[in-house]
Scaffold this motif. Structure first.
Motif, mmCIF file in Angstrom:
data_model
loop_
_atom_site.group_PDB
_atom_site.id
_atom_site.type_symbol
_atom_site.label_atom_id
_atom_site.label_comp_id
_atom_site.label_asym_id
_atom_site.label_seq_id
_atom_site.Cartn_x
_atom_site.Cartn_y
_atom_site.Cartn_z
ATOM 1 N N UNK A 47 0.817 -1.209 0.000
ATOM 2 C CA UNK A 47 0.000 0.000 0.000
ATOM 3 C C UNK A 47 0.851 1.260 0.000
ATOM 4 N N UNK A 48 1.922 1.255 0.795
ATOM 5 C CA UNK A 48 2.820 2.415 0.819
ATOM 6 C C UNK A 48 3.510 2.611 -0.525
ATOM 7 N N UNK A 49 3.948 1.532 -1.129
ATOM 8 C CA UNK A 49 4.600 1.633 -2.442
ATOM 9 C C UNK A 49 3.611 2.145 -3.483
ATOM 10 N N UNK A 50 2.384 1.668 -3.436
ATOM 11 C CA UNK A 50 1.353 2.135 -4.374
ATOM 12 C C UNK A 50 1.105 3.635 -4.192
ATOM 13 N N UNK A 51 1.051 4.093 -2.950
ATOM 14 C CA UNK A 51 0.846 5.524 -2.691
ATOM 15 C C UNK A 51 2.020 6.347 -3.204
ATOM 16 N N UNK A 57 3.574 9.879 -9.963
ATOM 17 C CA UNK A 57 2.837 10.122 -11.200
ATOM 18 C C UNK A 57 2.219 11.517 -11.199
ATOM 19 N N UNK A 58 1.678 11.919 -10.051
ATOM 20 C CA UNK A 58 1.101 13.267 -9.945
ATOM 21 C C UNK A 58 2.201 14.302 -10.121
ATOM 22 N N UNK A 59 3.326 14.098 -9.472
ATOM 23 C CA UNK A 59 4.449 15.043 -9.570
ATOM 24 C C UNK A 59 4.935 15.150 -11.014
ATOM 25 N N UNK A 60 5.061 14.034 -11.696
ATOM 26 C CA UNK A 60 5.504 14.066 -13.102
ATOM 27 C C UNK A 60 4.471 14.761 -13.969
ATOM 28 N N UNK A 61 3.203 14.543 -13.704
ATOM 29 C CA UNK A 61 2.144 15.208 -14.491
ATOM 30 C C UNK A 61 2.179 16.706 -14.243
#
Length: 65
Positions: A47-51, A57-61
């Protein structure tokens, strides 16, 4: 008379089998407990890795926009 000997042998074998099963119940219970704790910990780590992946992904976007 051979029947009596056969019955005695079967009873002794059943008692021996019961003792072996009783001796194995402790380690089996311990294994189930430890595997449950390990499964829970692995689930939390996943779960931590998924978060973290989602945050990346948000940061790259954000950087691309």
């Amino acid at each position: 008379m051979p029947y009596l000997l056969s019955v005695v042998v079967v009873l002794v074998a059943l008692v021996g089998l019961g003792l072996v099963v009783a001796a194995l119940l402790g380690p089996v219970k311990r294994f189930v407990l430890v595997s449950g704790v390990a499964r829970e910990q692995i689930g939390q780590d996943v779960g931590l890795i998924t978060a973290r992946v989602a945050a990346l992904k948000v940061r790259l976007a954000e950087r691309r926009a």
